[in-house]
Design a protein around this motif. Structure first.
Motif, PDB file in Angstrom:
ATOM      1  N   GLU A 157      34.950   3.111  23.083  1.00  0.00           N
ATOM      2  CA  GLU A 157      34.013   2.878  24.273  1.00  0.00           C
ATOM      3  C   GLU A 157      34.872   3.122  25.485  1.00  0.00           C
ATOM      4  N   ARG A 158      34.375   4.062  26.392  1.00  0.00           N
ATOM      5  CA  ARG A 158      34.846   4.314  27.547  1.00  0.00           C
ATOM      6  C   ARG A 158      34.934   3.295  28.789  1.00  0.00           C
ATOM      7  N   THR A 159      35.931   2.928  29.433  1.00  0.00           N
ATOM      8  CA  THR A 159      35.846   2.183  30.374  1.00  0.00           C
ATOM      9  C   THR A 159      36.835   2.553  31.610  1.00  0.00           C
ATOM     10  N   ARG A 170      42.522  -5.117  38.219  1.00  0.00           N
ATOM     11  CA  ARG A 170      42.409  -5.514  36.953  1.00  0.00           C
ATOM     12  C   ARG A 170      41.519  -6.802  36.715  1.00  0.00           C
ATOM     13  N   GLU A 171      40.491  -6.978  37.878  1.00  0.00           N
ATOM     14  CA  GLU A 171      39.841  -7.928  37.806  1.00  0.00           C
ATOM     15  C   GLU A 171      38.203  -7.634  37.546  1.00  0.00           C
ATOM     16  N   ASN A 172      38.206  -6.134  37.450  1.00  0.00           N
ATOM     17  CA  ASN A 172      36.734  -5.647  37.279  1.00  0.00           C
ATOM     18  C   ASN A 172      36.959  -4.487  36.286  1.00  0.00           C
ATOM     19  N   ARG A 173      35.616  -3.934  35.689  1.00  0.00           N
ATOM     20  CA  ARG A 173      35.984  -3.122  34.982  1.00  0.00           C
ATOM     21  C   ARG A 173      34.481  -2.255  34.778  1.00  0.00           C
ATOM     22  N   VAL A 174      34.658  -1.010  34.665  1.00  0.00           N
ATOM     23  CA  VAL A 174      33.456  -0.132  34.428  1.00  0.00           C
ATOM     24  C   VAL A 174      33.278   0.075  32.942  1.00  0.00           C
ATOM     25  N   LEU A 175      31.987  -0.063  32.598  1.00  0.00           N
ATOM     26  CA  LEU A 175      31.715  -0.056  31.215  1.00  0.00           C
ATOM     27  C   LEU A 175      30.658   1.448  31.048  1.00  0.00           C
TER      28      LEU A 175
END
Length: 459
Positions: free
Chosen positions: A168-170, A176-181
């Motif tokens: 799964e691409r992120t 480091r507090e947020n991430r895009v899925l």
């Protein structure tokens, strides 16, 4: 044994079911584990027994935790701060047909839905029973949970093992507090818990913090877009995430997605992101490319020798912020630097010379002593007039037209540029064009209305 009635009817939060109930159980355990690492949460699912067991080691809770509004999390970064998540989660699970049993220190709790004599309604109740041997944990067992429901719960709970596929691409910005899925478009998570689905987003997001309501549903769309704008600007500015972030932002902008609605504002404060977006646009579309949001601007860009790239208004705002100029500025600059081949008066044929004399007379009637230098020229295709180095040039083709209308309109347009220096789409330019046109009409009409007596005679 004691029976505790909770003032929650069985009809409350009808949109909550199994997944919402599991979310609350897992949320409470994860909040405790993050706040106190010596109290880890352990999760075990038995497919054979169809039972989920969530254990928080070293944790017990007071009965007051079942009161609405009672919480120790308010003012912290914990996911649940309204003091009702556990009770509502139990309601959702029991109503969906799941038997629940809780081991809590010295007693067990068994939630159910029962008729209340006091309220005359079916309400959530908790049957408590003393344990012979105290247990040093809070353990919640949920039964009748089929594997498909547990699989969906894992997918919605990103801090559980197996929630994210290996492929799964992120995108994880360096904060480091947020991430895009990237493979979950429109799905919003808050600190690993599924919150809502918003179809107009090009990606999914797991955010550290965002405004949500008591029902764990996103309610402040503007706050979300603001935070996403900051996230993407930050990701673009970082060398480790720049390439992936630029590709996504470019796709979101061209597709009219809402992920990037507020990027233009955040670009004002991040020079690295501005430069990166501008370079990506030029590399993708070429040096003469210009983002445009309407056909009028596209036509003007083409006439100035630029290559219009149709986009949404939001995308144009972002790219203008990155490029450091509006479409009007870019068009005006291109017109000032367009290739010009001057044509001397002696090279005009008699008809063209007479018509040019007429154009000059119109210019003097409008501008008087402030008339800028005028010249006939051969201009690039689709360019009929331009202002360069203080001189107004009209294309020779205008002098061959059967009527003077286009030549006069082009003249007025360029005289407005020469006087104000403003770009095509500015209010100052439009105002001056209107003033010059009114002056021309007044001149052609004799600069006065018919006299009253003449008006009566004509009647």
């Amino acid at each position: 044994m004691a029976r505790i009635e909770i003032s929650i009817t069985d009809a409350y939060i009808q949109n909550w079911s199994t997944q919402e109930g599991l979310r609350e159980v897992l949320q409470n355990g994860q909040d405790e584990a993050e706040a106190r690492p010596d109290h880890p949460m352990r999760v075990h699912y038995s497919a054979r027994k169809q039972t989920l067991t969530v254990t928080s080691e070293g944790v017990t809770i007071d009965r007051a935790a079942l009161l609405l509004g009672e919480t120790s999390k308010r003012g912290t970064k914990a996911r649940g701060q309204f003091g009702e998540g556990l009770a509502l989660g139990l309601l959702a699970l029991v109503r969906a047909g799941h038997p629940v049993r809780i081991e809590n220190g010295t007693e067990t709790w068994t939630p159910d839905l029962e008729y209340s004599e006091a309220w005359g309604r079916s309400v959530l109740t908790i049957q408590t029973r003393a344990l012979g041997t105290p247990r040093p944990h809070l353990r919640i067992k949920v039964g009748a949970l089929p594997p498909a429901a547990w699989t969906e719960c894992i997918r919605r709970t990103l801090f559980l093992p197996g929630a994210l596929r290996p492929d799964e691409r992120t995108i994880i910005p360096t904060d480091r507090e947020n991430r895009v899925l990237l493979d979950r478009p429109g799905e919003i998570y808050v600190r690993g818990l599924w919150v809502a689905a918003i179809p107009k987003l090009a990606a999914g997001y797991d955010l550290a913090d965002v405004e949500i309501d008591r029902d764990r549903r996103m309610i402040d769309a503007w706050d979300l877009c603001w935070r996403l704008g900051a996230l993407w600007t930050h990701a673009i500015a970082q060398s480790t995430t720049r390439a992936a972030a630029l590709n996504h932002v470019h796709r979101a902008l061209e597709g009219g997605h809402e992920d990037t609605d507020q990027v233009a504002h955040h670009l004002r404060y991040d020079e690295d992101a501005r430069k990166a977006i501008a370079a990506h646009f030029v590399t993708t579309h070429g040096e003469t490319a210009l983002p445009v949001a309407d056909t009028t601007t596209a036509d003007k860009a083409t006439a100035a020798g630029l290559r219009p790239i149709p986009m949404t208004a939001v995308a144009v705002a972002v790219l203008e912020a990155a490029l450091g100029q509006t479409a009007a500025d870019a068009i005006a600059k291109a017109k000032r630097t367009c290739p010009i081949v001057p044509i001397l008066r002696d090279d005009l044929n008699p008809t063209e010379a007479a018509r040019w004399t007429y154009v000059e007379a119109v210019a003097r009637s409008l501008m008087g002593d402030r008339t800028p230098p005028l010249a006939v020229a051969s201009l690039p295709p689709d360019v009929v007039g331009c202002l360069q180095d203080g001189r107004v040039y009209l294309d020779r083709s205008l002098l061959g037209a059967p009527a003077p209308g286009e030549a006069v309109v082009t003249l007025v347009h360029e005289l407005a540029h020469a006087t104000s220096g403003a770009g095509d789409l500015t209010a100052a330019h439009h105002a001056l064009c209107e003033a010059l046109t009114a002056r021309l009409v007044n001149h052609l009409a004799g600069d006065r209305w018919p006299a009253p007596d003449a008006q009566r005679r004509s009647d």
